[in-house]
Design a protein around this motif. Structure first.
Motif, PDB file in Angstrom:
ATOM      1  N   MET A   1       5.570  -0.659  12.725  1.00  0.00           N
ATOM      2  CA  MET A   1       4.763  -1.038  11.563  1.00  0.00           C
ATOM      3  C   MET A   1       3.272  -0.977  11.881  1.00  0.00           C
ATOM      4  O   MET A   1       2.472  -0.472  11.077  1.00  0.00           O
ATOM      5  CB  MET A   1       5.151  -2.444  11.099  1.00  0.00           C
ATOM      6  CG  MET A   1       6.529  -2.531  10.467  1.00  0.00           C
ATOM      7  SD  MET A   1       6.654  -1.551   8.951  1.00  0.00           S
ATOM      8  CE  MET A   1       5.513  -2.430   7.893  1.00  0.00           C
ATOM      9  N   ARG A   2       2.881  -1.474  13.043  1.00  0.00           N
ATOM     10  CA  ARG A   2       1.462  -1.428  13.410  1.00  0.00           C
ATOM     11  C   ARG A   2       0.991   0.010  13.601  1.00  0.00           C
ATOM     12  O   ARG A   2      -0.138   0.367  13.226  1.00  0.00           O
ATOM     13  CB  ARG A   2       1.218  -2.257  14.676  1.00  0.00           C
ATOM     14  CG  ARG A   2       1.105  -3.742  14.425  1.00  0.00           C
ATOM     15  CD  ARG A   2       0.577  -4.482  15.642  1.00  0.00           C
ATOM     16  NE  ARG A   2       1.624  -4.696  16.620  1.00  0.00           N
ATOM     17  CZ  ARG A   2       2.403  -5.787  16.676  1.00  0.00           C
ATOM     18  NH1 ARG A   2       2.244  -6.750  15.783  1.00  0.00           N
ATOM     19  NH2 ARG A   2       3.320  -5.921  17.611  1.00  0.00           N
ATOM     20  N   ALA A   3       1.844   0.850  14.179  1.00  0.00           N
ATOM     21  CA  ALA A   3       1.472   2.253  14.384  1.00  0.00           C
ATOM     22  C   ALA A   3       1.337   2.981  13.043  1.00  0.00           C
ATOM     23  O   ALA A   3       0.469   3.850  12.877  1.00  0.00           O
ATOM     24  CB  ALA A   3       2.513   2.946  15.259  1.00  0.00           C
TER      25      ALA A   3
ATOM     26  N   LYS B   1       0.837  -1.190   0.000  1.00  0.00           N
ATOM     27  CA  LYS B   1       0.000   0.000   0.000  1.00  0.00           C
ATOM     28  C   LYS B   1       0.872   1.240   0.000  1.00  0.00           C
ATOM     29  O   LYS B   1       1.580   1.532   0.971  1.00  0.00           O
ATOM     30  CB  LYS B   1      -0.929  -0.014   1.214  1.00  0.00           C
ATOM     31  CG  LYS B   1      -1.928  -1.174   1.210  1.00  0.00           C
ATOM     32  CD  LYS B   1      -2.850  -1.114   2.418  1.00  0.00           C
ATOM     33  CE  LYS B   1      -3.845  -2.262   2.401  1.00  0.00           C
ATOM     34  NZ  LYS B   1      -4.755  -2.213   3.585  1.00  0.00           N
ATOM     35  N   LEU B   2       0.825   1.991  -1.089  1.00  0.00           N
ATOM     36  CA  LEU B   2       1.676   3.163  -1.218  1.00  0.00           C
ATOM     37  C   LEU B   2       1.345   4.212  -0.169  1.00  0.00           C
ATOM     38  O   LEU B   2       2.207   4.982   0.240  1.00  0.00           O
ATOM     39  CB  LEU B   2       1.539   3.755  -2.625  1.00  0.00           C
ATOM     40  CG  LEU B   2       2.015   2.849  -3.767  1.00  0.00           C
ATOM     41  CD1 LEU B   2       1.770   3.520  -5.105  1.00  0.00           C
ATOM     42  CD2 LEU B   2       3.484   2.519  -3.611  1.00  0.00           C
ATOM     43  N   GLY B   3       0.107   4.249   0.280  1.00  0.00           N
ATOM     44  CA  GLY B   3      -0.279   5.231   1.284  1.00  0.00           C
ATOM     45  C   GLY B   3       0.384   5.006   2.628  1.00  0.00           C
ATOM     46  O   GLY B   3       0.369   5.887   3.490  1.00  0.00           O
ATOM     47  N   LEU B   4       0.975   3.833   2.828  1.00  0.00           N
ATOM     48  CA  LEU B   4       1.634   3.524   4.092  1.00  0.00           C
ATOM     49  C   LEU B   4       3.129   3.809   4.055  1.00  0.00           C
ATOM     50  O   LEU B   4       3.813   3.628   5.063  1.00  0.00           O
ATOM     51  CB  LEU B   4       1.405   2.052   4.463  1.00  0.00           C
ATOM     52  CG  LEU B   4      -0.039   1.637   4.730  1.00  0.00           C
ATOM     53  CD1 LEU B   4      -0.122   0.160   5.072  1.00  0.00           C
ATOM     54  CD2 LEU B   4      -0.635   2.473   5.862  1.00  0.00           C
ATOM     55  N   ILE B   5       3.639   4.237   2.899  1.00  0.00           N
ATOM     56  CA  ILE B   5       5.054   4.586   2.824  1.00  0.00           C
ATOM     57  C   ILE B   5       5.328   5.756   3.765  1.00  0.00           C
ATOM     58  O   ILE B   5       4.682   6.799   3.678  1.00  0.00           O
ATOM     59  CB  ILE B   5       5.467   4.940   1.386  1.00  0.00           C
ATOM     60  CG1 ILE B   5       5.381   3.694   0.498  1.00  0.00           C
ATOM     61  CG2 ILE B   5       6.879   5.519   1.350  1.00  0.00           C
ATOM     62  CD1 ILE B   5       5.652   3.960  -0.964  1.00  0.00           C
ATOM     63  N   THR B   6       6.256   5.567   4.672  1.00  0.00           N
ATOM     64  CA  THR B   6       6.549   6.573   5.699  1.00  0.00           C
ATOM     65  C   THR B   6       7.982   7.061   5.526  1.00  0.00           C
ATOM     66  O   THR B   6       8.924   6.277   5.656  1.00  0.00           O
ATOM     67  CB  THR B   6       6.366   5.981   7.110  1.00  0.00           C
ATOM     68  OG1 THR B   6       5.027   5.479   7.224  1.00  0.00           O
ATOM     69  CG2 THR B   6       6.607   7.025   8.180  1.00  0.00           C
TER      70      THR B   6
ATOM     71  N   GLY C   1      -2.185   4.674  11.160  1.00  0.00           N
ATOM     72  CA  GLY C   1      -2.230   6.075  10.755  1.00  0.00           C
ATOM     73  C   GLY C   1      -1.722   7.040  11.808  1.00  0.00           C
ATOM     74  O   GLY C   1      -1.964   8.245  11.716  1.00  0.00           O
ATOM     75  N   TRP C   2      -1.000   6.530  12.808  1.00  0.00           N
ATOM     76  CA  TRP C   2      -0.534   7.382  13.895  1.00  0.00           C
ATOM     77  C   TRP C   2       0.794   8.076  13.578  1.00  0.00           C
ATOM     78  O   TRP C   2       1.048   9.169  14.067  1.00  0.00           O
ATOM     79  CB  TRP C   2      -0.354   6.559  15.175  1.00  0.00           C
ATOM     80  CG  TRP C   2      -1.621   6.019  15.740  1.00  0.00           C
ATOM     81  CD1 TRP C   2      -2.900   6.425  15.425  1.00  0.00           C
ATOM     82  CD2 TRP C   2      -1.766   4.978  16.707  1.00  0.00           C
ATOM     83  NE1 TRP C   2      -3.818   5.703  16.135  1.00  0.00           N
ATOM     84  CE2 TRP C   2      -3.153   4.813  16.933  1.00  0.00           C
ATOM     85  CE3 TRP C   2      -0.876   4.188  17.400  1.00  0.00           C
ATOM     86  CZ2 TRP C   2      -3.649   3.867  17.836  1.00  0.00           C
ATOM     87  CZ3 TRP C   2      -1.362   3.250  18.302  1.00  0.00           C
ATOM     88  CH2 TRP C   2      -2.743   3.097  18.510  1.00  0.00           C
ATOM     89  N   ILE C   3       1.643   7.425  12.821  1.00  0.00           N
ATOM     90  CA  ILE C   3       3.010   7.903  12.625  1.00  0.00           C
ATOM     91  C   ILE C   3       3.140   8.664  11.308  1.00  0.00           C
ATOM     92  O   ILE C   3       2.701   8.188  10.264  1.00  0.00           O
ATOM     93  CB  ILE C   3       4.005   6.729  12.658  1.00  0.00           C
ATOM     94  CG1 ILE C   3       4.071   6.148  14.074  1.00  0.00           C
ATOM     95  CG2 ILE C   3       5.396   7.152  12.196  1.00  0.00           C
ATOM     96  CD1 ILE C   3       5.030   4.990  14.225  1.00  0.00           C
TER      97      ILE C   3
ATOM     98  N   ARG D   1      10.286  -6.542  18.399  1.00  0.00           N
ATOM     99  CA  ARG D   1       9.188  -5.814  19.041  1.00  0.00           C
ATOM    100  C   ARG D   1       9.131  -4.364  18.562  1.00  0.00           C
ATOM    101  O   ARG D   1       8.054  -3.827  18.280  1.00  0.00           O
ATOM    102  CB  ARG D   1       9.332  -5.851  20.570  1.00  0.00           C
ATOM    103  CG  ARG D   1       9.047  -7.182  21.207  1.00  0.00           C
ATOM    104  CD  ARG D   1       8.817  -7.042  22.711  1.00  0.00           C
ATOM    105  NE  ARG D   1       9.951  -6.434  23.391  1.00  0.00           N
ATOM    106  CZ  ARG D   1      11.013  -7.096  23.833  1.00  0.00           C
ATOM    107  NH1 ARG D   1      11.086  -8.404  23.650  1.00  0.00           N
ATOM    108  NH2 ARG D   1      11.987  -6.467  24.452  1.00  0.00           N
ATOM    109  N   VAL D   2      10.291  -3.716  18.488  1.00  0.00           N
ATOM    110  CA  VAL D   2      10.340  -2.325  18.043  1.00  0.00           C
ATOM    111  C   VAL D   2       9.842  -2.195  16.613  1.00  0.00           C
ATOM    112  O   VAL D   2       9.006  -1.332  16.293  1.00  0.00           O
ATOM    113  CB  VAL D   2      11.772  -1.764  18.181  1.00  0.00           C
ATOM    114  CG1 VAL D   2      11.920  -0.447  17.419  1.00  0.00           C
ATOM    115  CG2 VAL D   2      12.127  -1.570  19.643  1.00  0.00           C
ATOM    116  N   GLN D   3      10.343  -3.056  15.729  1.00  0.00           N
ATOM    117  CA  GLN D   3       9.948  -2.987  14.318  1.00  0.00           C
ATOM    118  C   GLN D   3       8.457  -3.257  14.144  1.00  0.00           C
ATOM    119  O   GLN D   3       7.768  -2.555  13.390  1.00  0.00           O
ATOM    120  CB  GLN D   3      10.765  -3.996  13.503  1.00  0.00           C
ATOM    121  CG  GLN D   3      12.249  -3.716  13.443  1.00  0.00           C
ATOM    122  CD  GLN D   3      12.596  -2.614  12.454  1.00  0.00           C
ATOM    123  OE1 GLN D   3      11.761  -2.166  11.682  1.00  0.00           O
ATOM    124  NE2 GLN D   3      13.844  -2.187  12.480  1.00  0.00           N
ATOM    125  N   GLN D   4       7.959  -4.268  14.830  1.00  0.00           N
ATOM    126  CA  GLN D   4       6.541  -4.608  14.688  1.00  0.00           C
ATOM    127  C   GLN D   4       5.647  -3.515  15.260  1.00  0.00           C
ATOM    128  O   GLN D   4       4.589  -3.214  14.692  1.00  0.00           O
ATOM    129  CB  GLN D   4       6.260  -5.948  15.375  1.00  0.00           C
ATOM    130  CG  GLN D   4       6.849  -7.143  14.631  1.00  0.00           C
ATOM    131  CD  GLN D   4       6.528  -8.461  15.305  1.00  0.00           C
ATOM    132  OE1 GLN D   4       6.292  -8.521  16.518  1.00  0.00           O
ATOM    133  NE2 GLN D   4       6.530  -9.532  14.539  1.00  0.00           N
TER     134      GLN D   4
END
Length: 211
Positions: A82-84, A23-28, A88-90, A76-79
């Motif tokens: 990714m979930r955040a 999903k391109l919209g998730l590229i951060t 849409g939080w980050i 844990r940090v990576q996951q």
């Protein structure tokens, strides 16, 4: 991606990415997006200066034990990040690597040339020597920015997942780079030094070659 774009064209590259289910919209991206956003560190700072750019550049030392890597903590940090992002939080995410936390925070401010951001952060609550805090290269750390309105949810999610998260401050537009109580500098001056570093290094190389 840039190399592939030259061969297939920008639209074709995007089409291929989407067909893979990404999903391109998730590229951060790494740079801060807007004034008022919160800034946090995911992961923990430790007294680990061994093998760091700081030791090499400031003290001329390539020595010491390299920072420890806990693979379970890294996961844990990576996951969590990714979930955040999927929630849409980050709004931005930047790894802490060469140069440590101070460099990652500065690089996060760079952004587009016409839209740089400043930073007002408070590091006084971290019980580390200033050099280790600012320039240590402890593993499993990511600098993030986020909509200030979601900070409680973000902090609660980190606690639920046993992931260290420290809210450091906020993105600002007043042209200062502040890491209280250690740094308070003009962002434009820091950016100028950053942009001139490579040309200056090349000049030194050319001068040495001629000599």
């Amino acid at each position: 991606v840039a190399v592939v774009s030259k061969r297939y064209g920008h639209d074709e590259v995007l089409s291929r990415i989407e067909r893979k289910g990404l999903k391109l919209g998730l590229i951060t991206t790494a740079h801060f997006k807007q004034s008022g956003d919160g800034v946090a560190l995911v992961g923990a700072c430790r007294a680990e200066l061994g093998g760091s750019e700081y030791l090499k550049t400031i003290h001329g030392l390539v020595s010491g034990e390299i920072p420890a890597l806990d693979l379970a903590e890294e996961l844990r940090v990576q996951q969590f990040v990714m979930r955040a992002i999927r929630s849409g939080w980050i709004r931005s995410a930047h790894d802490c690597s060469d140069g440590g936390l101070a460099v990652a925070l500065f690089e996060s401010c760079l952004g587009p040339d016409d839209q740089p951001c400043g930073l007002d952060a408070d590091l006084s609550g971290v019980a580390l020597r200033p050099d280790a805090l600012l320039f240590g290269e402890s593993q499993s750390r990511i600098v993030i920015s986020f909509d200030w309105e979601v900070r409680e949810a973000l902090m609660q999610a980190a606690e639920n997942e046993s992931v260290p998260l420290s809210v450091l401050g906020r993105v600002v537009d007043h042209g200062r780079f502040i890491l209280r109580p250690h740094v308070n500098e003009s962002f434009d001056e820091l950016r100028r030094s950053h942009c001139e570093a490579l040309p200056h290094l090349m000049d030194e190389v050319r001068t040495a070659a001629v000599a």
